[in-house]
Scaffold this motif. Structure first.
Motif, PDB file in Angstrom:
ATOM      1  N   HIS A   1       0.852  -1.187   0.000  1.00  0.00           N
ATOM      2  CA  HIS A   1       0.000   0.000   0.000  1.00  0.00           C
ATOM      3  C   HIS A   1       0.891   1.242   0.000  1.00  0.00           C
ATOM      4  O   HIS A   1       1.775   1.374   0.844  1.00  0.00           O
ATOM      5  N   VAL A   2       0.667   2.131  -0.970  1.00  0.00           N
ATOM      6  CA  VAL A   2       1.427   3.383  -1.035  1.00  0.00           C
ATOM      7  C   VAL A   2       0.484   4.491  -0.581  1.00  0.00           C
ATOM      8  O   VAL A   2      -0.458   4.847  -1.282  1.00  0.00           O
ATOM      9  N   SER A   3       0.748   5.024   0.596  1.00  0.00           N
ATOM     10  CA  SER A   3      -0.115   6.062   1.156  1.00  0.00           C
ATOM     11  C   SER A   3       0.271   7.431   0.597  1.00  0.00           C
ATOM     12  O   SER A   3       1.348   7.618   0.028  1.00  0.00           O
ATOM     13  N   VAL A   4      -0.608   8.373   0.798  1.00  0.00           N
ATOM     14  CA  VAL A   4      -0.339   9.754   0.395  1.00  0.00           C
ATOM     15  C   VAL A   4       0.933  10.247   1.093  1.00  0.00           C
ATOM     16  O   VAL A   4       1.848  10.772   0.457  1.00  0.00           O
ATOM     17  N   LEU A   5       1.012  10.054   2.404  1.00  0.00           N
ATOM     18  CA  LEU A   5       2.145  10.578   3.166  1.00  0.00           C
ATOM     19  C   LEU A   5       3.461   9.889   2.816  1.00  0.00           C
ATOM     20  O   LEU A   5       4.497  10.548   2.728  1.00  0.00           O
ATOM     21  N   SER A   6       3.431   8.567   2.585  1.00  0.00           N
ATOM     22  CA  SER A   6       4.688   7.889   2.238  1.00  0.00           C
ATOM     23  C   SER A   6       5.172   8.333   0.863  1.00  0.00           C
ATOM     24  O   SER A   6       6.376   8.494   0.646  1.00  0.00           O
ATOM     25  N   TYR A   7       4.248   8.560  -0.065  1.00  0.00           N
ATOM     26  CA  TYR A   7       4.661   9.035  -1.389  1.00  0.00           C
ATOM     27  C   TYR A   7       5.243  10.442  -1.297  1.00  0.00           C
ATOM     28  O   TYR A   7       6.282  10.725  -1.882  1.00  0.00           O
ATOM     29  N   LEU A   8       4.578  11.323  -0.563  1.00  0.00           N
ATOM     30  CA  LEU A   8       5.084  12.694  -0.425  1.00  0.00           C
ATOM     31  C   LEU A   8       6.467  12.687   0.209  1.00  0.00           C
ATOM     32  O   LEU A   8       7.343  13.448  -0.202  1.00  0.00           O
ATOM     33  N   ALA A   9       6.685  11.823   1.193  1.00  0.00           N
ATOM     34  CA  ALA A   9       8.014  11.715   1.812  1.00  0.00           C
ATOM     35  C   ALA A   9       9.041  11.234   0.795  1.00  0.00           C
ATOM     36  O   ALA A   9      10.191  11.686   0.806  1.00  0.00           O
ATOM     37  N   SER A  10       8.646  10.339  -0.110  1.00  0.00           N
ATOM     38  CA  SER A  10       9.593   9.828  -1.105  1.00  0.00           C
ATOM     39  C   SER A  10      10.017  10.911  -2.092  1.00  0.00           C
ATOM     40  O   SER A  10      11.109  10.838  -2.657  1.00  0.00           O
ATOM     41  N   LEU A  11       9.175  11.919  -2.296  1.00  0.00           N
ATOM     42  CA  LEU A  11       9.551  13.012  -3.193  1.00  0.00           C
ATOM     43  C   LEU A  11      10.766  13.763  -2.664  1.00  0.00           C
ATOM     44  O   LEU A  11      11.569  14.277  -3.438  1.00  0.00           O
TER      45      LEU A  11
END
Length: 153
Positions: free
Chosen positions: A125-135
């Motif tokens: 599961h790719v959450s909104v917050l984990s994706y934003l952190a990956s940016l």
């Protein structure tokens, strides 16, 4: 490698207090814009559910997101879910789309790069917050590609 800047659309449910993860996600997007990681962002509202048989901006957006998800090999469920509502008066059955509390759509040059939350396989599961952190790490958490470093003016 693409050098076009990223933009983000944040979609939140209307008439729901912006607290917790949603508030944190919006603040994170603002910070990414301030630091030049993304070029710009917009925050939009949508209803908690819409009839999929009635054309609207939400159903159009959902179809765009679903087409991207199919091309990317991910699913948008369970964040977006479907339910059938029976109308006792007319006897009709309406297919309703239930929207997530928060959804982010990342674009590059108008093309979707990611729709969050999403799932790769059954357990990733790719959450909104984990994706934003990956940016912040210049990594596309959905596609796994290295993103170009932002140019800070």
């Amino acid at each position: 490698m693409d050098t076009e800047p990223l933009t983000i659309d944040v979609w939140v449910r209307a008439h729901t207090p912006t607290i917790g993860p949603r508030e944190h996600a919006i603040e994170t997007v603002k910070e990414l814009a301030e630091r030049g990681v993304i070029e710009e962002y917009e925050v939009h509202t949508w209803p908690s559910a819409v009839d999929l048989t009635v054309p609207s901006e939400v159903t159009d957006r959902y179809r765009e997101f679903a087409a991207w998800a199919e091309r990317a090999g991910v699913t948008l469920e369970p964040a977006f879910s479907h339910r059938v509502v029976d109308n006792a008066i007319t006897g009709e059955h309406n297919e309703m789309l239930v929207t997530p509390l928060i959804c982010t759509v990342v674009r590059r040059d108008g093309d979707i790069v990611a729709v969050l939350p999403c799932c790769r396989g059954e357990e990733d599961h790719v959450s909104v917050l984990s994706y934003l952190a990956s940016l912040d790490e210049d990594v596309d958490r959905v596609g796994g590609e290295k993103l170009p470093s932002p140019t800070v003016a």
